[in-house]
Design a protein around this motif. Structure first.
Motif, PDB file in Angstrom:
ATOM      1  N   GLU A  18       0.821  -1.216   0.000  1.00 18.51           N
ATOM      2  CA  GLU A  18       0.000   0.000   0.000  1.00 18.51           C
ATOM      3  C   GLU A  18       0.850   1.259   0.000  1.00 18.51           C
ATOM      4  OE1 GLU A  18      -2.908  -0.372   3.128  1.00 18.51           O
ATOM      5  OE2 GLU A  18      -3.786  -2.165   2.202  1.00 18.51           O
ATOM      6  N   LEU A  19       1.979   1.234   0.698  1.00 17.37           N
ATOM      7  CA  LEU A  19       2.879   2.387   0.689  1.00 17.37           C
ATOM      8  C   LEU A  19       3.472   2.608  -0.700  1.00 17.37           C
ATOM      9  CD1 LEU A  19       4.611   1.877   4.122  1.00 17.37           C
ATOM     10  CD2 LEU A  19       3.390   3.952   3.403  1.00 17.37           C
ATOM     11  N   PHE A  20       3.973   1.543  -1.323  1.00 16.47           N
ATOM     12  CA  PHE A  20       4.529   1.672  -2.671  1.00 16.47           C
ATOM     13  C   PHE A  20       3.447   2.134  -3.651  1.00 16.47           C
ATOM     14  CE2 PHE A  20       7.817  -1.658  -1.370  1.00 16.47           C
ATOM     15  CZ  PHE A  20       8.871  -0.755  -1.339  1.00 16.47           C
ATOM     16  N   ARG A  22       0.798   3.942  -3.000  1.00 20.56           N
ATOM     17  CA  ARG A  22       0.410   5.328  -2.740  1.00 20.56           C
ATOM     18  C   ARG A  22       1.535   6.313  -3.076  1.00 20.56           C
ATOM     19  NH1 ARG A  22      -1.021   4.461   2.041  1.00 20.56           N
ATOM     20  NH2 ARG A  22      -3.209   4.142   1.577  1.00 20.56           N
ATOM     21  N   LYS A  23       2.776   5.972  -2.699  1.00 22.45           N
ATOM     22  CA  LYS A  23       3.861   6.948  -2.769  1.00 22.45           C
ATOM     23  C   LYS A  23       4.871   6.689  -3.886  1.00 22.45           C
ATOM     24  CE  LYS A  23       4.888   8.729   1.379  1.00 22.45           C
ATOM     25  NZ  LYS A  23       5.600   8.824   2.650  1.00 22.45           N
ATOM     26  N   GLY A  24       4.753   5.563  -4.581  1.00 19.54           N
ATOM     27  CA  GLY A  24       5.742   5.216  -5.583  1.00 19.54           C
ATOM     28  C   GLY A  24       6.944   4.544  -4.948  1.00 19.54           C
ATOM     29  N   TYR A  25       7.789   3.978  -5.779  1.00 18.96           N
ATOM     30  CA  TYR A  25       8.968   3.272  -5.258  1.00 18.96           C
ATOM     31  C   TYR A  25       9.924   4.242  -4.586  1.00 18.96           C
ATOM     32  CZ  TYR A  25      13.270   0.610  -4.975  1.00 18.96           C
ATOM     33  OH  TYR A  25      14.410   0.004  -4.513  1.00 18.96           O
ATOM     34  N   GLU A  26      10.339   5.253  -5.320  1.00 17.07           N
ATOM     35  CA  GLU A  26      11.334   6.173  -4.763  1.00 17.07           C
ATOM     36  C   GLU A  26      10.738   7.098  -3.709  1.00 17.07           C
ATOM     37  OE1 GLU A  26      15.034   6.490  -7.617  1.00 17.07           O
ATOM     38  OE2 GLU A  26      13.381   7.778  -8.284  1.00 17.07           O
ATOM     39  N   GLY A  27       9.449   7.379  -3.790  1.00 15.28           N
ATOM     40  CA  GLY A  27       8.807   8.231  -2.803  1.00 15.28           C
ATOM     41  C   GLY A  27       8.598   7.556  -1.458  1.00 15.28           C
ATOM     42  N   THR A  28       8.787   6.253  -1.416  1.00 17.78           N
ATOM     43  CA  THR A  28       8.625   5.497  -0.172  1.00 17.78           C
ATOM     44  C   THR A  28      10.002   5.273   0.443  1.00 17.78           C
ATOM     45  OG1 THR A  28       6.705   4.359  -1.120  1.00 17.78           O
ATOM     46  CG2 THR A  28       7.696   3.387   0.837  1.00 17.78           C
ATOM     47  N   SER A  29      10.220   5.897   1.584  1.00 16.71           N
ATOM     48  CA  SER A  29      11.524   5.767   2.254  1.00 16.71           C
ATOM     49  C   SER A  29      11.552   4.509   3.122  1.00 16.71           C
ATOM     50  CB  SER A  29      11.782   6.998   3.125  1.00 16.71           C
ATOM     51  OG  SER A  29      10.890   6.993   4.236  1.00 16.71           O
ATOM     52  N   LEU A  30      12.744   4.135   3.549  1.00 16.51           N
ATOM     53  CA  LEU A  30      12.870   3.015   4.477  1.00 16.51           C
ATOM     54  C   LEU A  30      12.154   3.321   5.791  1.00 16.51           C
ATOM     55  CD1 LEU A  30      16.518   1.789   3.863  1.00 16.51           C
ATOM     56  CD2 LEU A  30      14.400   0.556   3.408  1.00 16.51           C
ATOM     57  N   THR A  31      12.186   4.565   6.215  1.00 18.85           N
ATOM     58  CA  THR A  31      11.467   4.946   7.433  1.00 18.85           C
ATOM     59  C   THR A  31       9.964   4.795   7.232  1.00 18.85           C
ATOM     60  OG1 THR A  31      13.238   6.451   8.092  1.00 18.85           O
ATOM     61  CG2 THR A  31      11.073   6.819   9.090  1.00 18.85           C
ATOM     62  N   ASP A  32       9.459   5.222   6.056  1.00 19.11           N
ATOM     63  CA  ASP A  32       8.035   5.009   5.742  1.00 19.11           C
ATOM     64  C   ASP A  32       7.698   3.529   5.855  1.00 19.11           C
ATOM     65  OD1 ASP A  32       7.599   7.724   5.055  1.00 19.11           O
ATOM     66  OD2 ASP A  32       8.027   7.349   2.929  1.00 19.11           O
ATOM     67  N   LEU A  33       8.563   2.698   5.288  1.00 19.19           N
ATOM     68  CA  LEU A  33       8.312   1.259   5.289  1.00 19.19           C
ATOM     69  C   LEU A  33       8.334   0.676   6.696  1.00 19.19           C
ATOM     70  CD1 LEU A  33      10.338   0.314   2.106  1.00 19.19           C
ATOM     71  CD2 LEU A  33       7.858   0.095   2.391  1.00 19.19           C
ATOM     72  N   ARG A  56       9.515  -5.913  -5.137  1.00 16.57           N
ATOM     73  CA  ARG A  56       9.167  -7.006  -6.056  1.00 16.57           C
ATOM     74  C   ARG A  56       8.140  -7.960  -5.419  1.00 16.57           C
ATOM     75  NH1 ARG A  56      12.755  -7.662 -10.520  1.00 16.57           N
ATOM     76  NH2 ARG A  56      14.457  -6.169 -10.457  1.00 16.57           N
ATOM     77  N   LYS A  57       8.305  -8.232  -4.136  1.00 16.86           N
ATOM     78  CA  LYS A  57       7.336  -9.083  -3.430  1.00 16.86           C
ATOM     79  C   LYS A  57       5.985  -8.381  -3.330  1.00 16.86           C
ATOM     80  CE  LYS A  57      10.850 -11.586  -0.909  1.00 16.86           C
ATOM     81  NZ  LYS A  57      11.776 -11.550   0.189  1.00 16.86           N
ATOM     82  N   ALA A  58       6.006  -7.097  -3.076  1.00 19.37           N
ATOM     83  CA  ALA A  58       4.761  -6.327  -2.991  1.00 19.37           C
ATOM     84  C   ALA A  58       4.073  -6.267  -4.352  1.00 19.37           C
ATOM     85  CB  ALA A  58       5.052  -4.919  -2.471  1.00 19.37           C
ATOM     86  N   LEU A  59       4.855  -6.115  -5.410  1.00 20.73           N
ATOM     87  CA  LEU A  59       4.289  -6.078  -6.764  1.00 20.73           C
ATOM     88  C   LEU A  59       3.649  -7.421  -7.119  1.00 20.73           C
ATOM     89  CD1 LEU A  59       3.878  -4.422  -9.352  1.00 20.73           C
ATOM     90  CD2 LEU A  59       6.135  -5.221 -10.116  1.00 20.73           C
ATOM     91  N   CYS A 103      -3.026   2.522 -10.355  1.00 19.81           N
ATOM     92  CA  CYS A 103      -2.368   1.226 -10.506  1.00 19.81           C
ATOM     93  C   CYS A 103      -1.015   1.261  -9.797  1.00 19.81           C
ATOM     94  CB  CYS A 103      -2.172   0.952 -11.996  1.00 19.81           C
ATOM     95  SG  CYS A 103      -1.138  -0.458 -12.383  1.00 19.81           S
ATOM     96  N   MET A 104      -0.752   0.271  -8.978  1.00 18.91           N
ATOM     97  CA  MET A 104       0.506   0.247  -8.230  1.00 18.91           C
ATOM     98  C   MET A 104       1.712   0.300  -9.165  1.00 18.91           C
ATOM     99  SD  MET A 104       2.103  -2.598  -5.713  1.00 18.91           S
ATOM    100  CE  MET A 104       3.821  -2.502  -5.287  1.00 18.91           C
ATOM    101  N   GLY A 105       1.696  -0.484 -10.226  1.00 18.09           N
ATOM    102  CA  GLY A 105       2.831  -0.522 -11.138  1.00 18.09           C
ATOM    103  C   GLY A 105       3.108   0.819 -11.776  1.00 18.09           C
ATOM    104  N   ILE A 106       2.047   1.489 -12.213  1.00 21.56           N
ATOM    105  CA  ILE A 106       2.222   2.791 -12.849  1.00 21.56           C
ATOM    106  C   ILE A 106       2.620   3.830 -11.803  1.00 21.56           C
ATOM    107  CG2 ILE A 106       0.989   4.659 -14.040  1.00 21.56           C
ATOM    108  CD1 ILE A 106      -0.453   2.425 -15.623  1.00 21.56           C
TER     109      ILE A 106
END
Length: 193
Positions: A18-20, A22-33, A56-59, A103-106
């Protein structure tokens, strides 16, 4: 002997997805995660690997759970029914109020730096796989006489995927389910057969 896990892996992966999304890959920090998943960095690394492996697991989770309509649509008896079921399923997934929009991928890979090139490449490969699957289904429809012999399965698949991905962008920008259903309706008018 290691300490037992103090978190639910499935719930943590759902939170990461859900974080990826909502925020994208690069927009999601390790702290966010770690905050969102309710785990520590060592637990994240020990259970999921690095951020890219977690993505990749989340995707994969996203595809298996939220994009299952695509697989189901490929079993429809006609190409027209395949497209209609696929696109309506996509609209439902894009606009479900219980999920982040689009879409999560996009969302995850639209704008990636060189550092995230492998993530972007993985998302592009998933999209290409979907387009190839649709192309194969259209080729079968053409061979069975469901589509005219002049129909180009690759062009049709590219067209449908382009419209579908455009709907994902529209959904992130706030397009309603009704508005996207109108796009599906117009697409079906343009679809051969």
């Amino acid at each position: 002997m290691g300490r037992p896990r103090e978190f639910d892996i499935d719930e943590a992966l759902q939170a990461a997805m859900e974080l990826f999304w909502r925020k994208g890959y690069e927009g999601t920090s390790l702290t966010d995660l770690t905050d969102g998943m309710g785990i520590t960095r060592p637990s994240l690394y020990g259970t999921f690997g690095n951020k890219e492996e977690l993505f990749r697991k989340a995707l994969e989770r996203y595809e298996q759970g939220y994009m299952g309509f695509f697989r189901d649509a490929m079993g429809e008896p006609t190409a027209r029914e395949v497209v209609e079921k696929m696109m309506n399923g996509y609209v439902d997934a894009l606009t479900a109020t219980c999920n982040p929009g689009g879409c999560m991928g996009i969302n995850a890979a639209m704008a990636c730096s060189d550092a995230a090139a492998e993530v972007q490449k993985a998302v592009i490969e998933k999209r290409k796989f979907g387009e190839r699957t649709l192309c194969e289904r259209f080729a079968k429809a053409r061979d069975e006489g469901d589509l005219s012999p002049e129909s180009d399965p690759a062009d049709l698949a590219r067209y449908i995927m382009t419209v579908s991905q455009g709907m994902a962008v529209q959904a992130v920008a706030g397009a309603s389910r009704d508005a996207l259903r109108k796009v599906v309706s117009m697409t079906m008018k343009a679809f051969p057969g």
